[in-house]
Write an enzyme that holds these catalytic residues in place. Structure first.
Site, PDB file in Angstrom:
ATOM      1  N   LYS A  49       0.855  -1.187   0.000  1.00 21.76           N
ATOM      2  CA  LYS A  49       0.000   0.000   0.000  1.00 21.76           C
ATOM      3  C   LYS A  49       0.890   1.237   0.000  1.00 21.76           C
ATOM      4  O   LYS A  49       1.707   1.411   0.901  1.00 21.76           O
ATOM      5  CB  LYS A  49      -0.934  -0.002   1.224  1.00 21.76           C
ATOM      6  CG  LYS A  49      -1.798   1.249   1.304  1.00 21.76           C
ATOM      7  CD  LYS A  49      -2.912   1.119   2.332  1.00 21.76           C
ATOM      8  CE  LYS A  49      -3.748   2.394   2.403  1.00 21.76           C
ATOM      9  NZ  LYS A  49      -4.845   2.303   3.351  1.00 21.76           N
TER      10      LYS A  49
ATOM     11  N   ASP B  36     -13.747   5.005   9.324  1.00 22.94           N
ATOM     12  CA  ASP B  36     -14.116   4.897   7.904  1.00 22.94           C
ATOM     13  C   ASP B  36     -14.602   3.459   7.671  1.00 22.94           C
ATOM     14  O   ASP B  36     -14.169   2.783   6.735  1.00 22.94           O
ATOM     15  CB  ASP B  36     -12.900   5.222   7.023  1.00 22.94           C
ATOM     16  CG  ASP B  36     -13.281   5.603   5.596  1.00 22.94           C
ATOM     17  OD1 ASP B  36     -14.475   5.848   5.342  1.00 22.94           O
ATOM     18  OD2 ASP B  36     -12.387   5.640   4.740  1.00 22.94           O
TER      19      ASP B  36
HETATM   20  P1  ADP Z   1      -7.544   3.590   0.725  1.00 20.52           P
HETATM   21  O1  ADP Z   1      -6.921   4.202   1.936  1.00 20.52           O
HETATM   22  O2  ADP Z   1      -7.059   4.226  -0.523  1.00 20.52           O
HETATM   23  O3  ADP Z   1      -9.024   3.491   0.812  1.00 20.52           O
HETATM   24  P2  ADP Z   1      -7.430   0.744   1.325  1.00 20.52           P
HETATM   25  O4  ADP Z   1      -6.427   0.272   2.333  1.00 20.52           O
HETATM   26  O5  ADP Z   1      -8.821   0.860   1.802  1.00 20.52           O
HETATM   27  O6  ADP Z   1      -6.914   2.114   0.685  1.00 20.52           O
HETATM   28  O7  ADP Z   1      -7.370  -0.222   0.062  1.00 20.52           O
HETATM   29  C1  ADP Z   1      -8.136   0.035  -1.112  1.00 20.52           C
HETATM   30  C2  ADP Z   1      -8.674  -1.270  -1.673  1.00 20.52           C
HETATM   31  O8  ADP Z   1      -7.591  -2.170  -1.955  1.00 20.52           O
HETATM   32  C3  ADP Z   1      -9.574  -2.024  -0.715  1.00 20.52           C
HETATM   33  O9  ADP Z   1     -10.906  -1.618  -0.835  1.00 20.52           O
HETATM   34  C4  ADP Z   1      -9.366  -3.468  -1.135  1.00 20.52           C
HETATM   35  O10 ADP Z   1     -10.179  -3.758  -2.254  1.00 20.52           O
HETATM   36  C5  ADP Z   1      -7.914  -3.500  -1.601  1.00 20.52           C
HETATM   37  N1  ADP Z   1      -7.012  -3.974  -0.514  1.00 20.52           N
HETATM   38  C6  ADP Z   1      -6.307  -3.212   0.346  1.00 20.52           C
HETATM   39  N2  ADP Z   1      -5.563  -3.961   1.183  1.00 20.52           N
HETATM   40  C7  ADP Z   1      -5.792  -5.246   0.855  1.00 20.52           C
HETATM   41  C8  ADP Z   1      -5.298  -6.515   1.354  1.00 20.52           C
HETATM   42  N3  ADP Z   1      -4.410  -6.595   2.350  1.00 20.52           N
HETATM   43  N4  ADP Z   1      -5.753  -7.636   0.746  1.00 20.52           N
HETATM   44  C9  ADP Z   1      -6.631  -7.557  -0.272  1.00 20.52           C
HETATM   45  N5  ADP Z   1      -7.125  -6.414  -0.781  1.00 20.52           N
HETATM   46  C10 ADP Z   1      -6.717  -5.262  -0.230  1.00 20.52           C
HETATM   47 MG    MG Z   2     -10.206   2.314   1.957  1.00 18.37          MG
END
Ligand code: ADP
Ligand code: MG
Length: 400
Positions: free
Chosen positions: A124, A229
């Site tokens: 991320k 959130d």
């Molecule tokens: P943001 O802060 O941009 O909202 P997120 O951490 O919510 O970022 O991640 C965005 C999307 O990426 C999530 O809605 C999910 O679909 C996917 N995602 C994030 N982390 C994971 C993970 N560890 N495993 C699988 N999918 C993930």
């Molecule tokens: Mg998110």
């Protein structure tokens, strides 16, 4: 802003040192003068080697030359910070190759990556300040001059906070991805093989799923935390199949929520705790009513009742996690202000922020910044989608 790792393997050890020197210099300089870059990079080849490296890095848009009244200098770009973080993950053997982008958040890029064993993980990359960067485009100096508003500071802080909470929650047994590593504005965590609730069109028992989401939320509250959130994008729904021990046939499918996305997490003691608590609970209620036509038969849960459960039943309080991880009150405040500003912008212009799973990789970002030059010979988007994962780690001789 796209993560383009193609140039990574062409950088020499000296290029990396110079890039790290620009990063180091940025801590005290808005624009890092060449003399400082030379000093911090400690290269034996002297200034001609440093200027060769500077030119390579500038051509690859990892650093950008800026002209100011007093002197010319360089600053790190988003791409430069991405490369430094990836380089660290690669050297520590947490990441070997970078694959496709999976989640499209507007405050982050979510990439599928693999380690040396081929195990898939999630990277991320926090991009806080990116949108604000656009909206204050006409007055860029605001961000340039104000350290507490700079994208590098805010994105790094968001990643640090998220990693601290991810680690604490994981240790407490809350279903979250497993934290693996953290560098600068990025975190590496396990890939959760489960779709976000947003993608789930029907479930056999909405009441049971609703109950488990509320139960998970109340567990966080007992640890002293409010997610902030808690919505259908930040809850992944994992299918756990139990098998019959006698004949191995599938017996029962349980849906287990896994919660993600923690930069905005706050304490149950926060001045606005009740507002965030109610907002989170309402989000889930609205989603269940719209998607599954399910309405809980009882009202609540209510903040004032839940507040009494904080730290009870042997639940360790985790709301001091931030201080324990070295994030000061001032830093926490800066981050909160940036997230709040981001939320306001989201309310004003929801389309620009709506994450969607099938969204094209459309980061037009022509206004993103001057460092965003297209590289020559760029493949088009379609080809990029089909591109195999790109190895960023140093290859062993047998692989060459
Ligand atoms: P943001 O802060 O941009 O909202 P997120 O951490 O919510 O970022 O991640 C965005 C999307 O990426 C999530 O809605 C999910 O679909 C996917 N995602 C994030 N982390 C994971 C993970 N560890 N495993 C699988 N999918 C993930
Ligand atoms: Mg998110």
């Amino acid at each position: 802003m796209k993560l383009d790792t193609r140039a990574m393997r062409h950088l020499t050890a000296e290029d990396w040192k110079v890039l790290a020197a620009v990063e180091q210099g940025s801590k005290n300089h808005e624009l890092v003068p060449v003399s400082i870059i030379e000093r911090f990079s400690r290269l034996k080849g002297g200034s001609s080697l440093v200027s060769k490296c500077i030119s390579t890095l500038a051509k690859t848009s990892l650093i950008a030359k800026m002209k100011e009244a007093k002197y010319d200098g360089y600053r790190l770009t988003y791409g430069g910070l991405d490369y430094l973080a990836l380089h660290t993950h690669s050297q520590k053997r947490h990441i070997y190759s970078v694959g496709t982008r999976v989640g499209v958040g507007k405050e982050s890029d979510i990439m599928l990556v693999a380690d040396h064993t081929g195990a898939q993980q999630i990277l991320k990359i926090h991009r806080l300040g990116r949108i604000s960067f656009r909206t204050v485009k006409t007055n860029r100096d605001y961000l340039k001059k104000n350290a507490s508003g700079s994208w590098m500071y805010l994105s790094t802080l968001a990643a640090r906070k998220e990693y601290a909470f991810l680690s604490a929650l994981h240790a407490a047994g809350i279903p979250v991805p497993t934290p693996i590593a953290h560098s600068r504005h990025t975190i590496v965590m396990s890939l959760v093989d489960a779709p976000p609730l947003r993608q789930v069109s029907s479930v056999p028992d909405p009441a049971a799923l609703y109950a488990s989401l509320i139960e998970l939320y109340l567990r966080l509250a007992k640890h002293g935390l409010i997610h902030g959130d808690y919505n259908e994008f930040n809850i992944l729904i994992r299918e756990d199949v139990s098998t019959n021990p006698q004949d191995g046939t599938a017996e029962e499918i349980t849906l287990t929520p896994v919660v993600i996305d923690f930069p905005q997490m706050i304490s149950m003691e926060h001045v606005n705790a009740e507002m965030y608590f109610d907002r989170d609970i309402n989000c889930i209620k609205i989603f269940f009513e719209r998607r599954f036509h399910f309405k809980p038969s009882t009202p609540g849960p209510f903040y004032k009742d839940v507040k009494k459960t904080v730290g009870k039943d042997g639940f360790e309080r985790l709301d001091a996690t931030l201080e324990a991880s070295g994030i000061t009150k001032k830093m926490a405040k800066d981050l909160e202000a940036a997230i709040r500003q981001h939320e306001e912008e989201k309310l004003q212009n929801p389309e620009a922020f709506e994450p969607s799973e099938d969204e094209e990789d459309d980061d037009d970002d022509e206004d993103d910044d001057e460092e965003e030059e297209e590289e020559e010979g760029n493949t088009d988007d379609k080809e990029k989608e089909e591109q195999p994962s790109i190895v960023i780690g140093f290859q062993s001789p047998s692989e060459l």
